[in-house]
Motif scaffolding. Structure first.
Motif, short mmCIF file in Angstrom:
data_model
loop_
_atom_site.label_atom_id
_atom_site.label_comp_id
_atom_site.label_asym_id
_atom_site.label_seq_id
_atom_site.Cartn_x
_atom_site.Cartn_y
_atom_site.Cartn_z
N LYS A 427 44.87 32.75 28.15
CA LYS A 427 44.41 33.93 27.39
C LYS A 427 42.95 34.26 27.67
N ASP A 428 42.14 33.24 28.01
CA ASP A 428 40.72 33.45 28.26
C ASP A 428 40.41 33.91 29.67
N HIS A 429 41.41 33.92 30.54
CA HIS A 429 41.21 34.50 31.87
C HIS A 429 42.48 35.25 32.26
N ILE A 430 42.90 36.13 31.33
CA ILE A 430 44.17 36.85 31.51
C ILE A 430 44.15 37.72 32.76
N GLU A 431 42.94 38.09 33.23
CA GLU A 431 42.85 38.90 34.45
C GLU A 431 43.38 38.17 35.69
N ASP A 432 43.49 36.83 35.57
CA ASP A 432 44.05 36.05 36.69
C ASP A 432 45.58 36.00 36.68
N LEU A 433 46.18 36.52 35.61
CA LEU A 433 47.64 36.37 35.47
C LEU A 433 48.43 36.94 36.65
N PRO A 434 48.14 38.14 37.16
CA PRO A 434 48.93 38.65 38.29
C PRO A 434 48.92 37.71 39.49
N GLU A 435 47.74 37.19 39.83
CA GLU A 435 47.65 36.27 40.98
C GLU A 435 48.41 34.98 40.70
N ILE A 436 48.23 34.43 39.48
CA ILE A 436 48.92 33.18 39.12
C ILE A 436 50.43 33.40 39.14
N ALA A 437 50.88 34.53 38.60
CA ALA A 437 52.31 34.82 38.54
C ALA A 437 52.93 34.89 39.94
N ASP A 454 57.97 40.54 43.64
CA ASP A 454 56.86 41.06 42.84
C ASP A 454 57.30 41.28 41.40
N ILE A 455 56.34 41.74 40.58
CA ILE A 455 56.58 42.11 39.18
C ILE A 455 56.11 43.55 39.03
N ASP A 456 56.94 44.41 38.46
CA ASP A 456 56.52 45.82 38.36
C ASP A 456 55.45 45.98 37.30
N ASP A 457 54.78 47.13 37.30
CA ASP A 457 53.61 47.34 36.45
C ASP A 457 53.94 47.25 34.96
N GLU A 458 55.09 47.80 34.56
CA GLU A 458 55.45 47.80 33.15
C GLU A 458 55.66 46.37 32.64
N ALA A 459 56.37 45.56 33.44
CA ALA A 459 56.58 44.16 33.07
C ALA A 459 55.26 43.39 33.07
N LEU A 460 54.41 43.70 34.05
CA LEU A 460 53.12 43.02 34.15
C LEU A 460 52.23 43.35 32.95
N GLU A 461 52.31 44.59 32.49
CA GLU A 461 51.51 44.99 31.32
C GLU A 461 51.94 44.20 30.08
N LEU A 462 53.25 44.03 29.91
CA LEU A 462 53.74 43.24 28.78
C LEU A 462 53.22 41.79 28.87
N LEU A 463 53.25 41.23 30.07
CA LEU A 463 52.78 39.86 30.25
C LEU A 463 51.29 39.74 29.99
N MET A 464 50.53 40.77 30.36
CA MET A 464 49.08 40.75 30.17
C MET A 464 48.71 40.85 28.69
N ASN A 465 49.56 41.45 27.88
CA ASN A 465 49.27 41.64 26.46
C ASN A 465 49.76 40.47 25.60
N TYR A 466 50.35 39.47 26.21
CA TYR A 466 50.89 38.32 25.49
C TYR A 466 49.83 37.22 25.45
N PRO A 467 49.64 36.50 24.31
CA PRO A 467 48.54 35.54 24.20
C PRO A 467 48.77 34.20 24.90
N TRP A 468 49.94 33.90 25.32
CA TRP A 468 50.28 32.69 26.08
C TRP A 468 49.79 31.40 25.43
#
Length: 570
Positions: A427-437, A454-468
């Protein structure tokens, strides 16, 4: 009766006979007595019995008039059994004494041999009964003559029930191997059968018995396959807990370009070139073991052993013996000759201790001595051994708080905390999520045999908004479940492939104001309580749903003060 006839009769007896008169002189001695005593008749007749016959008591019986029956007596290297009988006249006066005796040396030796054989038989029976595998012995006709206790435990049939019956008596499915060996006179190995009323699966080895090249029967050793399978499962579980592995990952495998991740990676790279102890800190699932692999592979120990052990997964007694090894005979069940510990196995290499915060105080104390002296003494041993081991430890607990509570040794904390590296939660480096995924997708493609690109943008947005709350480990779980939801020909993860993440609840939790660790703890507590409610209080089922071990669940119940007696109704 003539004197000649009397002499012939006496000499024909198989017993030895000696007679003395009232003056204690020998008046009769037969051939057998001469043979036993190594005397000649003319050396004995007319001579006093005392001094002629060793250890004699005939003169005593002459005086007392009391007979002595079946007395055992030593004569040099011979043993005899003798009866001494006084001969009396009509007035009861003793006028002679007769001794009748026999050499029982060979009989005594045979009796001793029989006794020894019985003792050996009893010992053999005890050994056979103590054997964990079932044993049955059949004669040359295929009838059972001996079984041990393990046989009864495995087949359910007692010795009284099966002895004397054909060896088909215990077969539920298959044919009697005893009868087959009796026919073929050859061993049969690793045959599969079902035995007893419960039709238990067993593996059987049957060997023929030969005495002087004559077939006398067969012996079968019966292995309970259910127990073997249980041991195999336990062995596999132990191998998962104690992993002797070559470090697989390098710093190239660590994804993330955020400021916090760059700091953690740079710290790890700098310390990798030194022999210093490293403490990796961060919540569960952030990739602490990945960092440990990378540090080892970037060190000058990369070609040596990398050994990983989870301190929370093993009981105190087992963890101590696994870390330090043990000497021969250190405890009941110890491997003969002793066993090398993990520290010795990791000599000149790296030992990774995951969840070190859950190591017991007694093991902490012994491990602290190793860090101070760089030497170990195996359990039950006395001789110290110098070792060169690089230690990398990891924890998701607040060690400072554990030290304050007396649950973690302060000196050990300072020894470990030389180079602390904090790995941030996702959650503290959520900007890394696309690369990690995308790195995770490559690994999952290999594991699942898929071609997800790959992961489409809509799915990626949902993943980015999740606190993990479960961090990268939870992300890997979500992506794995998403791939399972995809059709084989689909290449991109879409929103509808994602499992339900309950984003609204997580968003509400995330927007509360407070310390992140406390917010995550409250959220984890709520998840556990909801899961227990869904499983109606069944902890085993709850642990399975949560994807954690039952041991971890009990730890979290205690940590969060969740009342285990609470009635969780759905």
């Amino acid at each position: 009766m003539s004197e000649k006839l009397l002499e012939t009769i006496v000499n024909a007896l198989i017993e030895a006979v000696i007679v003395i008169d009232d003056s204690e002189k020998i008046i009769l001695i037969n051939n057998e007595a001469c043979n036993i005593l190594n005397l000649k008749k003319d050396e004995a007749l007319g001579k006093p019995v005392v001094g002629t016959i060793p250890n004699t008591r005939l003169h005593i019986v002459l005086k007392t008039g009391k007979p002595e029956y079946n007395r055992i007596q030593k004569l040099g290297d011979k043993t005899i059994v003798t009866s001494r009988i006084p001969l009396k006249d009509e007035e009861g006066n003793v006028y002679a004494v007769m001794a009748v005796f026999r050499d029982i040396t060979s009989i005594k030796r045979l009796a001793e041999e029989v006794t020894n054989l019985r003792e050996i038989e009893a010992l053999l029976s005890a050994v056979i009964d103590s054997t964990h595998d079932a044993i049955s012995v059949a004669d040359e006709e295929g009838k059972i003559v001996l079984v041990n206790r393990a046989y009864t435990r495995i087949t359910g049939m007692s010795a009284k029930y099966v002895i004397g019956k054909l060896a088909t008596v215990d077969i539920a499915e298959g044919s009697s191997l005893h009868l087959e060996v009796a026919r073929r006179k050859e061993p049969i190995l690793n045959a599969r059968l079902k035995v007893g009323p419960a039709k238990k699966d067993v593996a059987v080895n049957v060997t023929p018995l030969f005495v002087n090249n004559e077939f006398k029967g067969s012996v079968a050793v019966i292995h309970d396959l259910s127990e073997i399978e249980k041991l195999a499962r336990e062995l596999e579980q132990t191998r998962r807990l104690l992993r002797y592995v070559k470090a697989k990952y390098t710093f190239d495998d660590i994804a993330g370009n955020s400021q916090k991740m760059r700091v953690a990676i740079e710290q790890a790279k700098r310390v990798a070139k030194t022999p210093m102890t490293v403490l990796l800190r961060g919540p569960s699932g952030t990739g602490k073991e990945l960092f440990a692999h990378a540090i080892h592979n970037a060190s000058d120990r990369a070609d040596k052993n990398f050994i990983s052990v989870n301190c929370a997964a093993l009981p105190e007694s087992i963890l101590e013996s696994e870390l330090f090894g043990y000497a021969d005979g250190a405890f009941t069940g110890a491997k003969k000759g002793g066993k090398r510990g993990l520290l010795e196995e990791a000599n000149r290499g790296t030992l990774f201790l995951d969840e070190i915060g859950k190591m017991s105080i007694s093991v902490q104390s012994k491990f602290l001595r190793f860090l101070q002296d760089k030497e170990i003494i195996p359990v039950g041993g006395t001789k110290p051994q110098k070792l060169d081991v690089r230690i990398i430890a990891a924890t998701n607990l607040n060690l400072e708080q554990l030290v304050a509570e007396g649950k973690f040794l302060a000196d050990l904390y300072y020894r470990l905390n030389v180079v602390p590296i904090v790995i941030p939660p996702l959650k503290d480096h959520i900007e890394d999520l696309p690369e990690i995924a995308r790195v995770i997708l490559i690994r999952l493609n290999q594991e699942y045999g898929r071609l997800v690109e790959d992961i489409d943008d809509e799915a990626l947005e949902l993943l980015m908004n999740y606190p993990w709350p479960g961090n990268v480990r939870e992300l890997e779980n979500v992506l794995g479940r998403s791939m399972i939801n995809m059709e084989p020909d689909e290449r991109v993860i879409r929103k509808d492939h994602l499992p339900k993440l309950e984003l609204e609840n997580h968003h509400r939790e995330a927007t509360q104001i407070g310390k992140l660790s406390n917010l995550l703890a409250d959220y984890e507590k709520k998840i556990i309580e909801d899961t227990l409610k869904a499983t109606e209080g069944n902890k085993t089922a709850a642990a399975k749903v949560l994807g954690i071990s039952i041991r971890s669940l009990y730890y979290k119940l205690e940590r969060y003060g969740i009342d285990t007696a609470k009635n969780f109704e759905p």
